[in-house]
Design a protein around this motif. Structure first.
Motif, mmCIF file in Angstrom:
data_model
loop_
_atom_site.group_PDB
_atom_site.id
_atom_site.type_symbol
_atom_site.label_atom_id
_atom_site.label_comp_id
_atom_site.label_asym_id
_atom_site.label_seq_id
_atom_site.Cartn_x
_atom_site.Cartn_y
_atom_site.Cartn_z
ATOM 1 N N TRP A 86 37.761 -99.443 -1.223
ATOM 2 C CA TRP A 86 36.562 -98.767 -0.687
ATOM 3 C C TRP A 86 35.314 -99.628 -0.892
ATOM 4 O O TRP A 86 34.512 -99.810 0.038
ATOM 5 N N LYS A 105 30.013 -94.325 5.260
ATOM 6 C CA LYS A 105 30.230 -92.885 5.120
ATOM 7 C C LYS A 105 30.249 -92.224 6.502
ATOM 8 O O LYS A 105 31.043 -91.322 6.757
ATOM 9 N N TRP A 158 31.302 -93.687 9.192
ATOM 10 C CA TRP A 158 32.648 -94.008 9.713
ATOM 11 C C TRP A 158 33.643 -92.961 9.210
ATOM 12 O O TRP A 158 34.517 -92.531 9.949
ATOM 13 N N ALA A 159 33.515 -92.585 7.925
ATOM 14 C CA ALA A 159 34.461 -91.617 7.346
ATOM 15 C C ALA A 159 34.411 -90.300 8.117
ATOM 16 O O ALA A 159 35.436 -89.651 8.319
ATOM 17 N N TYR A 160 33.213 -89.912 8.581
ATOM 18 C CA TYR A 160 33.083 -88.630 9.291
ATOM 19 C C TYR A 160 33.373 -88.733 10.786
ATOM 20 O O TYR A 160 33.869 -87.797 11.387
ATOM 21 N N ARG A 191 34.742 -91.810 12.500
ATOM 22 C CA ARG A 191 35.834 -92.696 12.924
ATOM 23 C C ARG A 191 36.839 -92.844 11.784
ATOM 24 O O ARG A 191 37.136 -93.977 11.356
ATOM 25 N N PRO A 192 37.380 -91.730 11.247
ATOM 26 C CA PRO A 192 38.252 -91.834 10.067
ATOM 27 C C PRO A 192 39.467 -92.741 10.267
ATOM 28 O O PRO A 192 39.853 -93.455 9.347
ATOM 29 N N ASP A 193 40.043 -92.730 11.470
ATOM 30 C CA ASP A 193 41.247 -93.560 11.663
ATOM 31 C C ASP A 193 40.913 -95.041 11.587
ATOM 32 O O ASP A 193 41.672 -95.842 11.052
ATOM 33 N N LYS A 243 40.417 -95.858 7.963
ATOM 34 C CA LYS A 243 41.719 -95.929 7.270
ATOM 35 C C LYS A 243 42.394 -97.265 7.548
ATOM 36 O O LYS A 243 42.991 -97.872 6.651
ATOM 37 N N VAL A 297 36.374 -86.386 0.450
ATOM 38 C CA VAL A 297 36.303 -87.747 0.992
ATOM 39 C C VAL A 297 36.721 -88.763 -0.076
ATOM 40 O O VAL A 297 37.433 -89.731 0.208
ATOM 41 N N TRP A 329 40.476 -89.608 -0.075
ATOM 42 C CA TRP A 329 41.126 -90.599 0.799
ATOM 43 C C TRP A 329 40.413 -91.955 0.838
ATOM 44 O O TRP A 329 40.990 -92.958 1.241
ATOM 45 N N LEU A 330 39.152 -91.984 0.383
ATOM 46 C CA LEU A 330 38.449 -93.278 0.364
ATOM 47 C C LEU A 330 38.698 -94.049 -0.926
ATOM 48 O O LEU A 330 38.801 -95.279 -0.911
#
Ligand code: CP3
Length: 348
Positions: free
Chosen positions: A148, A167, A169-171, A173-175, A178, A217, A220-221
């Protein structure tokens, strides 16, 4: 095995307690030491410094000549992996690190992972030279950034930010995020495997930007990618202790410890000993966590808090590697480090 199993540092990470804790300090090599500033001035830039084994070896050894630390840490930087992944890393004076901001996961996929360790071979050369220079059995710590934290730098293109872009991106564009994390996990596996093959006795994963994340979050981060990295290292047959340092994890620390598989956990300045003792499994080793600013202040502010931390973990029979809660700052007073070391050495 590199032969440091019997050192106080490694034994503590394996779960033993002792009369006095082993000690090393994050960023123990570096700018607070005049002898570091002197050799640093001979290199064109910080990257060249890191890639010149004679200089990196010397920087690693300098603090050990002054202080009776119980471990050495390889002199390198968590951002070198992004240099090996062609992110245009440069360090500009007074500005800190700068990179070409990552726009999509596929920008990383062009990188040939098997070449990461080859690109970083000067670091492995530093490790093997250090193992020849250090007393037999003296522990050497290797390290990398956690996925991360490395992703934050890759996406922002610089440090010291509020992590707004990654952050978001996490909300949104999560894929994509990842995929970035997975790629960094694979590259870091190669890098750490090469460090262990070159001779390091323990590994530390710096998650400097783990703070201020919502718990869902964080999961998974921070936890998941660290868990994958640790599992990959185990799958490669790596058995050296792994210290995870999720800086600012707060109340999410027990979950991090339960799920990542790390051997020990680094605690930050703001972590609370009573919380740690009540919520981590009995006997789980911790490292930390004196405020680095006490190394400027010195005196009672430094010594009393050091005593408090040592006593808190000693009375809970919790293995404890004494350290700071974050890196020592360039304006720390080397005399204070000497006084702290004398104080702890006198314990036994
Ligand atoms: O003694 C040691 O701890 C070993 C060497 C080490 C360095 N960086 C040397 C360094 C280690 C373990 C690191 C880790 C690191 N690097 C982290 C994680 C720990 C933390 O502080 O949270 C992070 C976030 C970085 C990224 C980094 N490297 C930044 C933001 C900077 C510039 C700002 C700064 O602190 O100077 C660096 C440069 C850097 N890495 C220096 C040193 C000694 C200073 C550069 C110089 O001497 O010109």
């Amino acid at each position: 095995m590199a032969g440091a199993e019997n050192s106080l540092f490694i034994r503590t990470l394996q779960g033993e307690t002792s009369v006095r804790p082993p000690v090393w300090l994050m960023r123990q090599a570096g700018r607070y030491l005049p002898e570091y500033r002197e050799i640093r001035a001979t290199a064109k830039n910080f990257l060249d410094f890191c890639y010149t084994p004679s200089l990196s070896v010397e920087a690693t050894l300098q603090p050990l000549r002054r202080y009776p630390f119980d471990a050495a840490i390889l002199f390198a930087d968590i951002l070198l992996i992004l240099d090996a992944m062609d992110r245009g890393l440069r360090f500009e004076t007074g500005e800190g690190p700068i990179l070409n901001p990552l726009e999509k996961a596929s920008d990383l996929e062009k990188v040939n992972l098997s070449k990461v360790a080859t690109r970083l071979s000067p670091v492995m050369e530093t490790v093997s030279r250090l193992k020849q220079n250090l007393e037999p059995g003296f522990p050497l710590i290797g390290f990398a950034g956690s996925p991360w934290t490395v992703a934050v730098y890759a996406i922002e293109g610089r440090g010291g930010t509020d992590k707004k872009l990654p952050k978001l991106w996490a909300y949104t564009r999560p894929d994509e995020l990842k995929a970035v994390l997975d790629h960094i996990v694979l590259a870091t596996t190669e890098y750490l495997k090469a460090q262990v093959e070159a001779g390091v006795d323990a590994l530390m994963l710096f998650d400097s930007w783990a703070e201020n994340l919502p718990d869902t979050v964080f999961d998974w981060l921070v936890i998941e990618p660290t868990k994958k990295l640790v599992a990959n290292l185990w799958a490669e047959g790596i058995t050296v202790p792994i210290i995870g340092f999720p800086r600012g994890a707060g109340a999410k620390l027990p979950d991090y410890v339960a799920r990542t598989g790390v051997t020990a956990v680094g605690l930050d300045t703001g972590q609370v000993p009573a919380f740690v003792n009540a919520n981590l499994p009995a006997g789980f080793p911790v490292q930390g966590h004196l405020d680095p600013l006490t190394m400027i202040a010195g005196g009672k502010a430094m010594l009393n808090r050091a005593d408090e931390l040592i006593e808190a973990y000693r009375s809970a029979e919790r293995p404890h590697v004494f350290n700071l809660g974050h890196g020592i700052t360039p304006d720390a007073n080397p005399e204070n480090v000497a006084e702290l070391m004398k104080h702890i050495q006198a314990m036994g």
